[in-house]
Enzyme design. Structure first.
Site, short mmCIF file in Angstrom:
data_model
loop_
_atom_site.label_atom_id
_atom_site.label_comp_id
_atom_site.label_asym_id
_atom_site.label_seq_id
_atom_site.Cartn_x
_atom_site.Cartn_y
_atom_site.Cartn_z
N LYS A 164 0.86 -1.19 0.00
CA LYS A 164 0.00 0.00 0.00
C LYS A 164 0.90 1.24 0.00
CE LYS A 164 -4.24 1.12 2.50
NZ LYS A 164 -4.83 1.01 3.84
C1 E4P Z 1 -8.10 1.64 4.13
O1 E4P Z 1 -7.38 1.25 3.26
C2 E4P Z 1 -7.98 2.98 4.73
O2 E4P Z 1 -6.74 3.13 5.29
C3 E4P Z 1 -9.08 3.20 5.72
O3 E4P Z 1 -10.31 2.73 5.18
C4 E4P Z 1 -9.18 4.63 6.18
O4 E4P Z 1 -10.33 4.77 6.98
P1 E4P Z 1 -10.57 6.01 7.94
O5 E4P Z 1 -10.83 7.24 7.12
O6 E4P Z 1 -11.76 5.62 8.76
O7 E4P Z 1 -9.32 6.14 8.78
#
Ligand code: E4P
Length: 221
Positions: free
Chosen positions: A83
């Site tokens: 990622k």
């Molecule tokens: C997933 O890949 C993201 O990091 C995550 O959904 C972010 O979510 P948030 O905005 O609730 O922190």
């Protein structure tokens, strides 16, 4: 549509994997911080727990360091998806990793242009954060609609992974828009399972069965 779990919590991962509805996992540094355990050990353990894609995020911002971290993360297992935040150095790394057949998930996507560029660089997934857009008064779901339309119009192979999901309606709307994947905090998946009428209906069935047993005491399956 695939469902990923957005967590680094081992118990939640185990619990929902057993239901057979989870296709993969996404993590990030904030989710690992919440678990308060060694993050490297935690990431390695999650990769082994799951028979599906597991997104592990780099924390480097410079191209060479992103590459170094990415190759280390990718070595944790064949199911690792690296990622990478949406930056110029990040795109360069996505392009280089794609050439090495390493899967990538470009995170922190907040515009269709960012998604378009990530896809052109070779991203396996793009992660538009819809909840964070809603939080500042924008329409997160309209971003999903734009990205799905653009990708399908040009036959791009990058999958749209809807992230930062805040409630079950986000899931339904993402599915209606044709998103490839949603990543859900465990509490949202739990909310999707339950319905008040299901609970009420089950109570009625069980009560009636108990009443029935009074007339047929030896009843058994
Ligand atoms: C997933 O890949 C993201 O990091 C995550 O959904 C972010 O979510 P948030 O905005 O609730 O922190």
């Amino acid at each position: 549509m695939k469902i990923f779990l957005d967590t680094a919590n081992f118990e939640s991962i185990q619990k929902y994997l057993e239901l057979g509805v989870v296709d993969g996992i996404t993590t990030n540094p904030s989710l690992l911080f919440k678990e308060n355990s060694d993050p490297i050990d935690a990431m390695k353990k999650i990769v082994k727990m799951v028979d599906g894609p597991v997104s592990l995020e780099v924390v480097a911002t410079d191209f060479d360091e992103i590459m170094d971290e990415s190759l280390k993360l990718a070595s944790y297992g064949d199911n690792v998806v690296v990622k990478i935040p949406m930056t110029a150095d990040g795109l360069k790394a996505v392009n280089a990793l794609t050439k090495k057949n390493i899967k990538t998930n470009v995170t922190l996507i907040f515009s269709a242009n960012q998604a378009l560029l990530a896809s052109k660089a070779g991203a396996t997934y793009v992660s538009p954060f819809i909840g964070r857009l809603d939080d500042i008064g924008h329409d997160g779901l309209s971003l999903i609609s734009d990205i799905v339309q653009i990708f399908s119009g040009y036959d791009f192979s990058t999958q749209v992974l809807v992230a930062s999901i805040r409630h079950p309606i986000h899931v339904i709307e993402s599915a209606k828009l044709g998103a490839d994947v949603v990543t859900l905090p465990p509490e949202i998946l739990q909310k999707m399972i339950h319905h008040t009428l299901t609970d009420k209906g089950l109570d009625i069935f069980l009560n009636d069965w108990e009443k029935l047993k009074k007339g047929f005491p030896n009843i058994g399956f």
